[in-house]
Design a protein around this motif. Structure first.
Motif: not given
Length: 625
Positions: A459-465, A499-507
């Motif tokens: 919805l906010k054009n954010i990449e999640i990895v 918008s255009g940002g990035k979120i990373e979830v890493i273990i």
């Protein structure tokens, strides 16, 4: 000639007198200090009430502007209405607005097309202040004080709203407010016989003065050299000077209503404020005098027996009077002086305890009411506005119904989220909040949670990895609480990442620990706030989170849940570059293998809707949504 003897009793009296002299001086200094403090307290209180007057008046204006918008849109939506239909509709609305004299519908070229007062239909309003300001681009207008030249020359103000469709001005809704009605609108609770409060317009004219509605227009101009007038440039001012209206010296404050350029003010007679202070001063002096007399009598009575003990008690009293509240005496024995000593020590301990508790309670109370009242008010206003719009619309489409129900549902989620958090805080504070750990694959759990929120990041054009060092890691956790932690951190990242940002979830697998990282490219957190954000009701500075609201509860709950798992949570952040929240949990397995459960998805749509209600609402409000 008999030689004067300094007997023990005389020494006692002298010692008491010596001890009382500094106490008397301290009392006099205290009275002077109380005078200054009382004046300052009254000025601070005046500023607070002036801001309450501002809030009350702005709430009234916003309510009128919202209703004007609803009326205007209804007229635009019914082009087949004749003037009589519009008049009837306006009169029906005005019947519920007893404070307004009349409503009028005005064309874009300034002609009154319909009105609750038929006498002004077809009147040309181009010369009016509100019309010029609407044409200059203002959508919401409240005019300066003026006389009602059409009706009875009473003092009035115009409340107008420009009605636009597809970017084009379709008409103007105008409401006429008789300033005498402000006595009912500004019904502020106060104490004091000489209280005066009210409003001043942009031209420096007194619009309202409590209990003085009949001031002639020619006498309402505020003197430009007065402290009150300086609020136009200084925003908030406190004053203590003679009033131009009744010549009494008054204490008070004024604040600038920035949205409309008016002033709100509050004042009280200085004599009334100081009269109570003088009563307290006379009481304190009388108490001091009686205490002194009683002390001398006691000194004469006890004599030699208690001389040493009284000297030591005097020394203790001196220490306390200097501010050393931790000072305690160390008498031993079972007589009255020893009992007094113990009571003295208890008093100092209790004073210290009460001071600490008072400061903590005041701070928590202020933060709590400020945060919760705002967080409750916003969704309630939206829900109420949607209900009112649905109630006013005669022919409402199914799409509109779905839209308003959706709006109410999302704001209900927002309220439910806040209430659930407050309930959980109470449970945690009272040790009633428990976790239920089971042996579970933490990798699959966090991956499922991450993938379940992709819809919101899109919805906010954010990449999640999502990424992990290992494919499986069984450990004892409460999956429900882990889900809540991760959702909260991802929710924060979405809210504060553009918008255009990035979120990373890493273990990361640290053998005896598991490290979960939620990293974003958002606005970042100042270094001085990185410890306090895990405390209840703490938020990042306004300048950094202006585009996102919150209660300041979420991260504190995350920390509490992490603590219950025996882990830690910290943040690493740089302003303007982003933030990384790192959770470390110990790898522990339960002895009972039956507690191990197969992987299932613990995320549920309802919880995500609740946790992400702020994000959904914000996206829904954007022009392109």
């Amino acid at each position: 000639m008999t030689k004067f003897k300094m007997t023990i009793k005389r020494r006692m009296v002298l010692l008491v007198l010596i001890a009382l002299i500094p106490l008397i001086l301290l009392q006099l200094i205290g009275i002077m200090s109380q005078y200054s403090e009382r004046i300052e307290e009254e000025l601070e209180s005046s500023l607070s009430i002036a801001q309450t007057v501002e809030l009350t008046f702005m709430n009234y204006l916003e309510e009128n502007w919202s209703q004007q918008y609803a009326i205007g849109m209804a007229i635009i939506a019914n082009p087949e209405w004749k003037r009589e239909d519009i008049d009837k509709y306006i009169n029906n609305v005005l019947s519920g607005k007893q404070n307004l004299k009349r409503y009028s519908w005005i064309s874009p070229d300034g002609i009154v097309l319909a009105s609750s007062n038929e006498e002004i239909v077809n009147v040309n309003a181009r010369g009016m202040e509100f019309y010029r300001r609407i044409l200059s681009g203002e959508q919401k207008v409240v005019s300066n004080l003026r006389e009602d030249i059409i009706n009875d020359n009473n003092l009035i103000i115009h409340i107008a709203r420009g009605i636009y469709a597809d970017g084009e001005l379709k008409g103007i809704m105008l409401g006429i407010l008789d300033v005498e009605a402000l006595s009912e609108i500004l019904n502020i609770q106060y104490t004091g016989r000489s209280v005066k409060y009210g409003l001043i317009d942009k031209a420096g004219m007194l619009v309202h003065r409590h209990k003085e509605p009949n001031i002639p227009l020619s006498e309402r101009k505020i003197e430009t050299e007065s402290r009150l007038f300086k609020a136009f440039s200084e925003k908030n001012v406190k004053f203590n000077y003679p009033s131009q209206f009744d010549s009494t010296n008054r204490l008070g404050a004024a604040t600038l209503i920035e949205d409309i350029g008016w002033l709100s003010y509050y004042s009280i007679s200085s004599a009334e404020v100081l009269s109570s202070l003088m009563r307290y001063a006379r009481r304190d002096i009388a108490v001091l005098f009686l205490t002194s007399l009683f002390s001398i009598l006691i000194a004469l009575f006890v004599g030699n027996k208690y001389t040493s003990s009284l000297e030591r008690l005097k020394d203790a009293a001196d220490e306390i009077s200097k501010g050393n509240l931790s000072f305690e005496t160390n008498f031993t024995g079972s007589d009255e002086i020893s009992a007094t000593n113990e009571a003295f020590n208890r008093m100092t301990r209790e004073i210290n305890n009460q001071i600490s508790q008072r400061d903590e309670v005041v701070m928590l109370k202020t933060n709590f009411f400020s945060t919760v009242s705002h967080e409750l008010k916003t969704p309630i206003n939206i829900i109420l506005g949607a209900v009112q719009l649905m109630d006013k619309m005669e022919d409402i489409s199914k799409a509109s119904i779905q839209k308003y129900i959706k709006m109410q549902k999302q704001n209900s989620y927002r309220l439910l989220r806040l209430i659930n958090n407050l309930i959980d805080i109470n449970k945690i504070e009272n040790n009633q909040f428990k976790i239920k750990p089971v042996n579970y694959d933490i990798i699959s759990l966090v991956e499922d949670i991450t993938t379940s929120v992709v819809e919101y990041t899109e919805l906010k054009n954010i990449e999640i990895v999502f990424d992990t060092e290992v494919e499986e890691k069984i450990m004892a956790v409460d999956p429900d609480k882990i889900e809540r932690m991760i959702l909260n951190l991802i929710s924060n990242s979405i809210k504060f990442t553009d918008s255009g940002g990035k979120i990373e979830v890493i273990i990361y697998d640290k053998e005896d620990k598991v490290q979960i990282s939620v990293k974003d490219t958002g606005i970042g957190i100042p270094e001085h706030m990185q410890e306090s954000i895990f405390q209840y009701f703490t938020q990042v500075d306004d300048s950094l989170h202006r585009k996102a609201e919150g209660s300041g509860i979420g991260l504190a709950l995350v920390k509490s849940l992490v603590d219950m798992h025996g882990g830690t949570v910290r943040v690493e952040s740089t302003v303007g570059e982003g933030s990384e929240f790192i959770i470390e949990l110990p790898v522990i397995l339960l002895d009972n293998s039956s507690d191990t459960i197969e992987h299932t998805s613990f995320t549920n749509v309802e919880r995500i809707n609740i946790e992400f209600s702020d994000i959904y609402l914000k996206v829904e409000k954007t022009p392109n949504s």
